[in-house]
Design an enzyme around this catalytic site. Structure first.
Site, mmCIF file in Angstrom:
data_model
loop_
_atom_site.group_PDB
_atom_site.id
_atom_site.type_symbol
_atom_site.label_atom_id
_atom_site.label_comp_id
_atom_site.label_asym_id
_atom_site.label_seq_id
_atom_site.Cartn_x
_atom_site.Cartn_y
_atom_site.Cartn_z
ATOM 1 N N TYR A 158 91.901 32.904 -7.025
ATOM 2 C CA TYR A 158 92.207 31.623 -6.368
ATOM 3 C C TYR A 158 93.014 30.738 -7.335
ATOM 4 C CZ TYR A 158 91.668 27.923 -2.887
ATOM 5 O OH TYR A 158 91.888 26.957 -1.929
ATOM 6 N N LYS A 165 92.552 22.185 -5.538
ATOM 7 C CA LYS A 165 91.436 21.729 -4.680
ATOM 8 C C LYS A 165 90.501 20.798 -5.444
ATOM 9 C CE LYS A 165 92.271 23.879 -0.722
ATOM 10 N NZ LYS A 165 92.867 23.101 0.400
#
Ligand code: NAD
Ligand code: 0WE
Length: 258
Positions: A158, A165
């Site tokens: 990720y 995020k």
């Protein structure tokens, strides 16, 4: 019977196709009586969004918007102000992007350019959209962003999206503080994996699905409909004392230590 969002106006960012999380939330808002307007990223997805938006009525407003461009953001909110009678109540931010190569290799190799793009598109855009929405949110409002657990814990591959995020979730808190005085609430939904366009490109996605099925307390993956329900809660007065939060809609995965 009065529905939860009767008389409320919403602007939705991030529908690419019928699998988009933004579409699941838009449907829930529509069913709850809201009037919706959509933005789409470019000509590539224009037709999809036109087809979907038209199911809410042929006059559903739609505007092109690449969130990297301030002038496009300004144009959207000026048009939406006209089309929605000058009042906006809900804003959905369901947008993320990082260059593909940054989601494949080692995190340590993230380039300055990939880091900037990921944070610009996936995190800064929330601040820019919130600022542009302010003059229209005169009766208070609800701003909702989509996040993922990779913001908080390491999810292999990720990578820079996790950093973006984390910035998004912190921006939710700072915006919630700043906009509280105008009765605008700002929250995020942290979703478990969903089979969308943004997820399908990821290698190992089907293994991740299986992992969730085996390891979440509920022993399953989520239905897009369940994100619609969470989006409805956060948009409506049912959550009137909730702001700055990250609501996990992940079948319980986040509570597990092993
Ligand atoms: P999706 O591909 O359907 O949606 C992503 C959207 O981002 C697309 O509509 C795309 O056009 C838009 N976008 C990308 N760059 C943009 C730009 N520069 N300007 C304007 N729009 C841009 O995929 P999705 O899974 O529905 O993703 C929506 C949100 O949900 C993202 O924030 C994603 O991080 C988050 N999320 C997804 C999952 C998952 O497993 N699918 C899990 C948790 C969180
Ligand atoms: O936020 C996301 C994915 C967002 C995303 C997806 C892509 C694919 C295509 C951002 N940028 C790009 N760039 C592309 O070129 N998710 C929460 C879904 C996701 O992505 C992962 C995941 C999960 C879950 C990547 C690695 C590991 C897990």
């Amino acid at each position: 019977m009065m529905k939860l969002l009767t008389g409320k106006n919403a602007l939705v960012f991030g529908v690419a196709n019928k699998r988009s999380i933004a579409w699941a939330i838009a449907q829930a808002w529509h069913e709850a009586g809201a009037r919706l307007a959509f933005t789409y990223q470019g000509e590539r997805v224009k037709e999809n969004v036109e087809e979907l938006a038209a199911t809410f009525g042929a006059d559903t407003p739609m505007y092109p918007c690449d969130v990297r461009r301030d002038e496009e953001i300004a144009r959207v909110f000026s048009a939406a102000g006209n089309d929605l009678g000058g009042q906006l109540d809900m804003l959905l931010h369901s947008i993320a992007f990082a260059p593909r190569e940054s989601l494949e290799g080692r995190f340590v190799n993230t380039s300055r350019g990939a880091f900037q793009i990921a944070c610009d598109v996936s995190a800064y855009s929330l601040v820019a959209l919130a600022r542009a929405a302010l003059p229209l949110m005169t009766g208070g409002g609800s701003i909702i962003a989509l996040s993922y657990y990779g913001a908080v814990k390491v999810v292999p591959h990720y990578n820079v999206m996790g950093v973006a995020k984390a910035a998004l979730e912190a921006s939710v808190r700072y915006l919630a503080y700043d906009l509280g005085q105008q009765k605008i609430r700002v929250n995020a939904i942290s979703a478990g994996p969903v089979n969308t366009l943004a997820a399908r490109g990821i290698s190992g996605f089907s293994q991740m699905f299986k992992h969730y099925e085996e390891h979440t307390p509920l022993k399953r993956n989520l239905e897009p409909r369940e994100l619609g329900d969470a989006g409805l809660f956060l948009a409506s007065d049912m959550s009137s004392a909730t702001t700055g939060q990250v609501l996990y809609v992940d079948c319980g995965y986040e509570i597990m230590g092993m």
